[in-house]
Motif scaffolding. Structure first.
Motif, PDB file in Angstrom:
ATOM      1  N   GLY A 298       0.860  -1.521   0.368  1.00 44.47           N
ATOM      2  CA  GLY A 298       0.155   0.423   0.289  1.00 44.47           C
ATOM      3  C   GLY A 298       0.893   1.031  -0.824  1.00 44.47           C
ATOM      4  O   GLY A 298       1.989   1.655  -0.042  1.00 44.47           O
ATOM      5  N   ALA A 310      -5.080   4.874  -0.479  1.00 42.32           N
ATOM      6  CA  ALA A 310      -5.084   3.501  -0.725  1.00 42.32           C
ATOM      7  C   ALA A 310      -7.223   3.215  -0.848  1.00 42.32           C
ATOM      8  O   ALA A 310      -7.752   2.640  -0.270  1.00 42.32           O
ATOM      9  CB  ALA A 310      -4.950   2.602   0.466  1.00 42.32           C
ATOM     10  N   GLY A 316      -2.206   2.229   5.440  1.00 43.66           N
ATOM     11  CA  GLY A 316      -1.078   1.945   4.303  1.00 43.66           C
ATOM     12  C   GLY A 316      -0.335   1.110   4.609  1.00 43.66           C
ATOM     13  O   GLY A 316      -0.585   0.333   5.082  1.00 43.66           O
ATOM     14  N   GLY A 323      -5.095  -1.628   3.789  1.00 44.55           N
ATOM     15  CA  GLY A 323      -4.364  -0.656   3.091  1.00 44.55           C
ATOM     16  C   GLY A 323      -3.485  -1.097   2.801  1.00 44.55           C
ATOM     17  O   GLY A 323      -2.903   0.166   1.931  1.00 44.55           O
TER      18      GLY A 323
END
Length: 459
Positions: A298, A310, A316, A323
């Protein structure tokens, strides 16, 4: 101990007609789930990737094996989870990487007569014995790790090395001595200002590498390799350094995107994907070449405007949330994969290795893999469900499990209770794609079921 997978369906595949299918994997760096037009990016324009999706298969529940680069790449190339492949985190210059007893996709395909080339970021070891040409690839061209790192003191310069930015061999050797005596990685990154070495096979051929041109050059070298090897089966592993920070783009794309420099970098990748696909068509290779596009993990959200997105997923890079480990993935294989299909089935990067083996008509039972074959799925994505569950791994340890729409994360490491324990989390991802509502205390029966399932899968 080997991680066991209990598959929802045991599939028996018929004999395949294409013994010499070519394979191209394009793996970008830190590109977020949303950072393609057909995945919902509001500002980044990716007409070539969008067209690739229109002509192929777009996956919306595609998982990489880890939310950081080296571990994710190890999972893809070995077909093993990071509980077993020996790579748990991120590698640095002058380090070993993927253990030498691990077999890569390139190792396997070479036994079937494939020409194998790696172009771009490697990040699975830069010491002798660990570079791509030691791990099954006939040819390597690229920066051997993240583009925000520095030269290794063990690296050897080609007699024809091109020096840029006022460098010569003496100054380059001084950089290597600084690296050898300095242990502080952050200090080295600052002092050497992201001076990355560009490798060809095992030698540095350009220092510092002109990173503004790497995306274009990686694709060019890949196409040159394909052109030279088009009369035999080939496997190309094409791994742009972008859009990992520091961001670089060629003058043609600088300032082009509405999403700033990050968008410029993604749009340049998209343009080069278009060039590659056009090249395959021109050379008459489209119908016998499977192309897979995805990202290693991510987005690096801490980089703010220089990082990706994301959305609508949570978090992320570095995270066990969606994510971090769910990335865009598009697969195109002209006249073999139905066009314009979108699938929400659970698919993983570790499934690529066994799938390529089967398409190459190789015996996958000879290899110690965690992934499953997707051959029937990609030819009939509407009616074939490859798996109903997947394990989440972080730092080499299992930290959660997904089964159908339920995700159980008993030790995400992101939320800690006052007593110092990890907060147990349960999400229904179909009802709550952003993982905002923890249902652990509300759905106690489901939480217990997921805990039992996780224990079964972890032994």
């Amino acid at each position: 101990m080997k991680t066991k997978f209990m598959l929802s369906t045991l599939l028996a595949f018929p004999a395949l007609s294409h013994a010499q299918t070519n394979f191209i994997i394009i793996l970008t760096d830190d590109q977020g789930y949303q950072d393609i037009g057909c995945y919902g990016s509001p500002l980044i324009e990716t007409p070539n990737l969008d067209k690739m999706a229109e002509e192929g298969l777009r996956l919306t529940n595609f998982y990489v094996s880890a939310s950081v680069s080296s571990a994710s790449r190890a999972g893809l190339l070995t077909g093993q989870l990071n509980t077993r492949n020996g790579v748990k985190g991120v590698g640095w210059p002058d380090s070993k990487g993927l253990p030498t007893d691990k077999i890569t996709i390139a190792n396997a395909l070479k036994t079937k007569g494939y020409a194998t080339g790696c172009f771009g970021k490697w990040h699975l070891g830069d010491l002798d014995g660990y570079l791509p040409t030691d791990r099954g690839f006939d040819y390597y061209y690229g920066i051997p790790y993240s583009n925000d790192m520095y030269i290794g003191y063990t690296h050897k310069f080609s007699p024809n090395c091109v020096f840029t930015e006022g460098y010569n061999l003496d100054k380059a050797l001084q950089d290597q001595q600084l690296v050898k005596r300095t242990k502080n990685k952050a200090q080295l990154k600052k002092e050497l200002n992201y001076a990355s070495p560009l490798f060809e096979n095992k030698e540095v051929i350009e220092y510092p590498c002109d990173q503004a041109t790497t995306t274009y050059r990686y694709f060019n070298k890949a196409m040159e390799f394909i052109g030279k090897n088009k009369n035999q089966p080939f496997f190309v592993y094409l791994t742009p350094s972008m859009p990992h920070v520091p961001l670089f783009v060629s003058p043609q794309f600088k300032g082009k995107s509405k999403r700033g420099l990050y968008g410029d970098a993604v749009e340049e990748i998209d343009w080069n994907v278009g060039r590659l696909l056009d090249f395959l068509e021109k050379e008459g290779l489209s119908e016998n070449t499977m192309v897979i596009f995805t990202s290693d993990n991510g987005p690096w959200l801490g980089m703010k405007e220089n990082g990706g997105s994301a959305l609508p997923l949570r978090d992320g890079k570095f995270s066990a949330y969606e994510g971090g480990v769910r990335t865009p993935c598009i697969i195109k294989w002209k006249n073999h994969i139905p066009a314009g299909k979108v699938s929400d089935h659970i698919i993983a990067s570790i499934d690529i290795f066994p799938t390529l083996l089967e398409l190459a008509q190789m015996d996958k039972s000879k290899y110690d893999l965690d992934g499953i074959t997707l051959t029937k799925f990609i030819s009939n994505p509407d009616n074939v469900e490859p798996r109903d569950r997947y394990l989440y791994v972080k730092d080499g340890k299992i930290v959660g499990i997904r089964q159908n729409d339920w995700i159980y994360l008993p030790q995400t490491g992101l939320r800690v209770t006052p007593k110092g324990n990890f907060e147990q989390e349960l999400f229904n991802i179909r009802m709550d794609i952003g993982q905002k509502s923890n249902l652990f205390k509300k759905e106690t029966k489901k939480a217990q079921e997921m805990e039992q399932l996780l224990q079964q899968q972890s032994h």
